[in-house]
Design an enzyme around this catalytic site. Structure first.
Site, PDB file in Angstrom:
ATOM      1  N   ASP A   1       0.818  -1.220   0.000  1.00  0.00           N
ATOM      2  CA  ASP A   1       0.000   0.000   0.000  1.00  0.00           C
ATOM      3  C   ASP A   1       0.852   1.272   0.000  1.00  0.00           C
ATOM      4  O   ASP A   1       1.994   1.275   0.466  1.00  0.00           O
ATOM      5  CB  ASP A   1      -0.922  -0.020   1.232  1.00  0.00           C
ATOM      6  CG  ASP A   1      -2.041   1.002   1.121  1.00  0.00           C
ATOM      7  OD1 ASP A   1      -2.409   1.376  -0.007  1.00  0.00           O
ATOM      8  OD2 ASP A   1      -2.552   1.426   2.173  1.00  0.00           O
TER       9      ASP A   1
ATOM     10  N   GLY B   1       0.006   5.410  -4.364  1.00  0.00           N
ATOM     11  CA  GLY B   1      -0.617   6.659  -4.803  1.00  0.00           C
ATOM     12  C   GLY B   1      -0.084   7.854  -4.013  1.00  0.00           C
ATOM     13  O   GLY B   1       0.297   8.875  -4.593  1.00  0.00           O
TER      14      GLY B   1
ATOM     15  N   HIS C   1       2.686   3.234  -8.737  1.00  0.00           N
ATOM     16  CA  HIS C   1       2.458   1.801  -8.932  1.00  0.00           C
ATOM     17  C   HIS C   1       3.668   1.144  -9.604  1.00  0.00           C
ATOM     18  O   HIS C   1       4.098   0.065  -9.227  1.00  0.00           O
ATOM     19  CB  HIS C   1       1.207   1.561  -9.771  1.00  0.00           C
ATOM     20  CG  HIS C   1      -0.063   1.999  -9.105  1.00  0.00           C
ATOM     21  ND1 HIS C   1      -0.382   1.641  -7.815  1.00  0.00           N
ATOM     22  CD2 HIS C   1      -1.086   2.787  -9.532  1.00  0.00           C
ATOM     23  CE1 HIS C   1      -1.548   2.176  -7.487  1.00  0.00           C
ATOM     24  NE2 HIS C   1      -1.991   2.884  -8.506  1.00  0.00           N
TER      25      HIS C   1
ATOM     26  N   LEU D   1      10.557 -20.937  -3.479  1.00  0.00           N
ATOM     27  CA  LEU D   1       9.662 -19.981  -2.817  1.00  0.00           C
ATOM     28  C   LEU D   1       8.309 -20.039  -3.513  1.00  0.00           C
ATOM     29  O   LEU D   1       8.254 -20.008  -4.747  1.00  0.00           O
ATOM     30  CB  LEU D   1      10.245 -18.565  -2.954  1.00  0.00           C
ATOM     31  CG  LEU D   1       9.330 -17.394  -2.598  1.00  0.00           C
ATOM     32  CD1 LEU D   1       9.125 -17.301  -1.084  1.00  0.00           C
ATOM     33  CD2 LEU D   1       9.902 -16.061  -3.105  1.00  0.00           C
TER      34      LEU D   1
ATOM     35  N   GLU E   1       1.035 -12.519  13.176  1.00  0.00           N
ATOM     36  CA  GLU E   1       1.621 -11.317  13.792  1.00  0.00           C
ATOM     37  C   GLU E   1       1.560 -10.175  12.785  1.00  0.00           C
ATOM     38  O   GLU E   1       1.913 -10.357  11.614  1.00  0.00           O
ATOM     39  CB  GLU E   1       3.091 -11.585  14.178  1.00  0.00           C
ATOM     40  CG  GLU E   1       3.271 -12.655  15.223  1.00  0.00           C
ATOM     41  CD  GLU E   1       2.688 -12.269  16.582  1.00  0.00           C
ATOM     42  OE1 GLU E   1       2.684 -11.065  16.908  1.00  0.00           O
ATOM     43  OE2 GLU E   1       2.230 -13.175  17.301  1.00  0.00           O
TER      44      GLU E   1
END
Ligand code: IPE
Ligand code: IPE
Ligand code: MG
Length: 248
Positions: free
Chosen positions: A28, A31, A45, A139, A215
């Site tokens: 996040d 923007g 972005h 992964l 967590e």
């Protein structure tokens, strides 16, 4: 004079035997990062993709087994059409640019969310990435796209209800374990650590079922500014937590 800890200090401080197995990230702040620089949100972005590249590589180097990132929520369709297009375009670009490298690094790409509602081209690109990397085992890189935690629970409930109507299961047999098997993350353990950059202290409909005992780590750093050092700080914070899972 107290010097700020650098990347190496953070790395050396980590107990490599107690790393989280599964890390989730809400990417996040793209923007706001751009707006503060008087740049279009799309630049935020795009820059955020660099952070993603860095974190994927670091997880793979550290031996973290699963990374789940929130890339587009079921609510993000509310944004202007132009921004939605930019985000979808960046997805194609990311896959195009990174897929060979991810494959070389033995990364297994997966996607969770309501994929059928994505543009056809996005579905094709995702299919290509998932199929090419299906047998990799270093992964698991799990991308949440058109993902909503509530949608995921609803989808699981729909499947279980159908099975019950067909007489294949008895409603009494529905347990937490069975429910978990019908989530998008069916074969993955719950995240140990969830990181949310950019200052908001909320979940925004991410992995609602799976985070029961995860967590949380919040940081003010915007995702496009998120570097190895920020990830290592989150791991360090995680290692100082006492997980009790309701016990003593
Ligand atoms: C995260 O950055 C990217 C997506 C949600 C797709 P934002 O676009 O939410 O950035 P802010 O929160 O407006 O700064
Ligand atoms: C969460 O961020 C979704 C993604 C990062 C993909 P948002 O920016 O959409 O969340 P809110 O609107 O601040 O809760
Ligand atoms: Mg946001």
């Amino acid at each position: 004079m107290k010097k700020n800890m650098n990347r190496l200090d953070h790395y050396q401080k980590l107990d490599k035997s107690r790393l989280p197995y599964h890390v989730a990230i809400i990417m996040d702040g793209n923007g706001r990062w751009a707006q503060e620089r008087n740049l279009p949100r799309s630049v935020g972005h795009r820059t955020g993709m660099e952070s993603l590249r860095t974190v994927v590589k670091l997880c793979s180097q550290l031996g973290i087994k699963i990374l789940t990132v929130y890339a587009f929520s079921t609510e993000n369709w509310k944004r202007p059409q132009e921004e939605v297009s930019v985000l979808m375009g960046l997805l194609y670009e990311y896959i195009k640019k990174e897929l060979d490298e991810l494959n070389r690094e033995q990364v297994q790409v997966r996607v969770i969310g309501r994929l059928k509602e994505l543009p056809a081209r996005a579905q094709q690109e995702i299919k290509r990435a998932v199929e090419l990397t299906a047998n990799n085992n270093k992964l698991i890189f799990n991308i949440a796209l058109n993902y909503g935690g509530r949608a995921e629970i609803v989808d699981a409930v729909r499947k279980l209800a159908s099975l019950a109507i067909e007489g294949k299961i008895d409603p009494e047999e529905i347990t937490e374990e069975l429910m978990q098997q019908y989530l998008y993350t069916a074969d993955l353990p719950d995240p140990d650590l969830l990181i949310r950059p950019a200052g908001e202290k909320r979940i925004s409909n991410f992995l609602l079922w799976q985070i029961a005992y995860t967590e949380f780590y919040f940081t003010e750093v915007y995702w496009p500014d998120f570097r190895e050092e920020d990830f290592l700080k989150a791991l360090d914070a995680y290692q100082n937590r006492k997980r009790r899972f309701g016990g003593l």
